[in-house]
Scaffold this motif. Structure first.
Motif, PDB file in Angstrom:
ATOM      1  N   ILE A 280       0.816  -1.222   0.000  1.00 20.87           N
ATOM      2  CA  ILE A 280       0.000   0.000   0.000  1.00 20.87           C
ATOM      3  C   ILE A 280       0.853   1.278   0.000  1.00 20.87           C
ATOM      4  O   ILE A 280       0.585   2.186  -0.800  1.00 20.87           O
ATOM      5  CB  ILE A 280      -1.002  -0.014   1.176  1.00 20.87           C
ATOM      6  CG1 ILE A 280      -1.828  -1.308   1.194  1.00 20.87           C
ATOM      7  CG2 ILE A 280      -1.893   1.220   1.155  1.00 20.87           C
ATOM      8  CD1 ILE A 280      -2.602  -1.602  -0.057  1.00 20.87           C
ATOM      9  N   PRO A 281       1.861   1.410   0.874  1.00 19.96           N
ATOM     10  CA  PRO A 281       2.645   2.656   0.842  1.00 19.96           C
ATOM     11  C   PRO A 281       3.318   2.899  -0.514  1.00 19.96           C
ATOM     12  O   PRO A 281       3.325   4.020  -1.010  1.00 19.96           O
ATOM     13  CB  PRO A 281       3.693   2.445   1.953  1.00 19.96           C
ATOM     14  CG  PRO A 281       3.064   1.463   2.884  1.00 19.96           C
ATOM     15  CD  PRO A 281       2.269   0.539   1.989  1.00 19.96           C
ATOM     16  N   LYS A 282       3.856   1.853  -1.113  1.00 21.91           N
ATOM     17  CA  LYS A 282       4.508   2.005  -2.421  1.00 21.91           C
ATOM     18  C   LYS A 282       3.464   2.373  -3.484  1.00 21.91           C
ATOM     19  O   LYS A 282       3.704   3.248  -4.324  1.00 21.91           O
ATOM     20  CB  LYS A 282       5.222   0.710  -2.810  1.00 21.91           C
ATOM     21  CG  LYS A 282       5.886   0.792  -4.154  1.00 21.91           C
ATOM     22  CD  LYS A 282       7.301   0.345  -4.091  1.00 21.91           C
ATOM     23  CE  LYS A 282       7.899   0.501  -5.476  1.00 21.91           C
ATOM     24  NZ  LYS A 282       9.293   0.625  -5.449  1.00 21.91           N
ATOM     25  N   ALA A 283       2.306   1.714  -3.450  1.00 26.45           N
ATOM     26  CA  ALA A 283       1.232   2.013  -4.399  1.00 26.45           C
ATOM     27  C   ALA A 283       0.790   3.467  -4.260  1.00 26.45           C
ATOM     28  O   ALA A 283       0.654   4.186  -5.258  1.00 26.45           O
ATOM     29  CB  ALA A 283       0.043   1.080  -4.175  1.00 26.45           C
ATOM     30  N   ALA A 284       0.580   3.900  -3.026  1.00 28.53           N
ATOM     31  CA  ALA A 284       0.134   5.275  -2.792  1.00 28.53           C
ATOM     32  C   ALA A 284       1.188   6.277  -3.261  1.00 28.53           C
ATOM     33  O   ALA A 284       0.856   7.312  -3.864  1.00 28.53           O
ATOM     34  CB  ALA A 284      -0.177   5.472  -1.305  1.00 28.53           C
ATOM     35  N   GLY A 285       2.456   5.981  -3.012  1.00 28.18           N
ATOM     36  CA  GLY A 285       3.528   6.880  -3.442  1.00 28.18           C
ATOM     37  C   GLY A 285       3.608   7.010  -4.953  1.00 28.18           C
ATOM     38  O   GLY A 285       3.766   8.116  -5.494  1.00 28.18           O
ATOM     39  N   LEU A 286       3.484   5.888  -5.643  1.00 30.00           N
ATOM     40  CA  LEU A 286       3.517   5.922  -7.115  1.00 30.00           C
ATOM     41  C   LEU A 286       2.286   6.625  -7.685  1.00 30.00           C
ATOM     42  O   LEU A 286       2.389   7.359  -8.675  1.00 30.00           O
ATOM     43  CB  LEU A 286       3.630   4.505  -7.672  1.00 30.00           C
ATOM     44  CG  LEU A 286       5.010   3.858  -7.545  1.00 30.00           C
ATOM     45  CD1 LEU A 286       4.925   2.344  -7.740  1.00 30.00           C
ATOM     46  CD2 LEU A 286       5.976   4.485  -8.541  1.00 30.00           C
ATOM     47  N   ALA A 287       1.133   6.407  -7.063  1.00 26.76           N
ATOM     48  CA  ALA A 287      -0.085   7.097  -7.519  1.00 26.76           C
ATOM     49  C   ALA A 287       0.067   8.605  -7.329  1.00 26.76           C
ATOM     50  O   ALA A 287      -0.273   9.394  -8.220  1.00 26.76           O
ATOM     51  CB  ALA A 287      -1.299   6.573  -6.763  1.00 26.76           C
TER      52      ALA A 287
END
Length: 182
Positions: free
Chosen positions: A32-39
């Motif tokens: 989730i943190p990586k996904a949110a950062g890329l988004a």
């Protein structure tokens, strides 16, 4: 590779679109943190009319917020994601967004159901959400989420306490998966 190429040659559009796709994959993997950062990176780096990048990045943002329990924030981002998908005429992306909305809502009420706290209006809203993605996919001839949508219907029957119907739906899903070689 597309993301690295976009970074390497300074192509913001390629970087944002591929970053949004990677964000979707990271979300599916539970990062989730990586996904949110890329988004976030895709949203900050893309042009307002880059509908492909923005629809995917807003979808990931919505899914991350929903996972964090912020249904109101998620609804906001789902709406923006859908508006971008509509702007570019991407009916498959619209289907994916509607599916995620329905699946996330169903997941939430499934937990509430286990505790005996599902309100009739919440159940009705989820029924309508599942009906929306079902009808869109049937009407547009979209096959990519057919088995996933069938599982939503089975899960909804579980929440309703319609055990026999749920088992029948799950059996049909398993039969279809076995028949397709999965």
């Amino acid at each position: 590779r597309a993301y690295a190429i976009g970074v390497g040659i300074g192509d913001a559009k390629l970087k944002c679109l591929s970053g949004a796709w990677i964000a979707m994959c990271e979300y599916q993997l539970g990062n989730i943190p990586k996904a949110a950062g890329l988004a976030r990176e895709a949203l900050l780096g893309s042009d307002p009319d880059d509908h492909a990048s923005r629809s995917r990045a807003h979808l990931v943002a919505a899914d991350c917020l929903n996972t964090a329990g912020d249904q109101q924030g998620a609804a906001h981002h789902y709406g923006i994601a859908r508006a971008h998908a509509v702007s570019m005429g991407d009916i498959t992306m619209q289907s994916t967004i509607l599916y995620n909305i329905a699946a996330d809502s169903l997941s939430r009420i499934s937990l509430l159901s286990a505790a005996g706290h599902v309100a009739a209006d919440e159940l009705r809203r989820v029924e309508l959400e599942i009906g929306s993605v079902t009808n869109l996919d049937i009407g547009a001839g979209i096959e990519s989420l057919r088995s996933s949508i069938a599982i939503l219907h089975a899960q909804l029957d579980v929440v309703r306490g319609r055990w026999r119907e749920a088992v029948d739906q799950y059996d049909q899903c398993l039969d279809a998966a076995c028949g397709a070689g999965h």
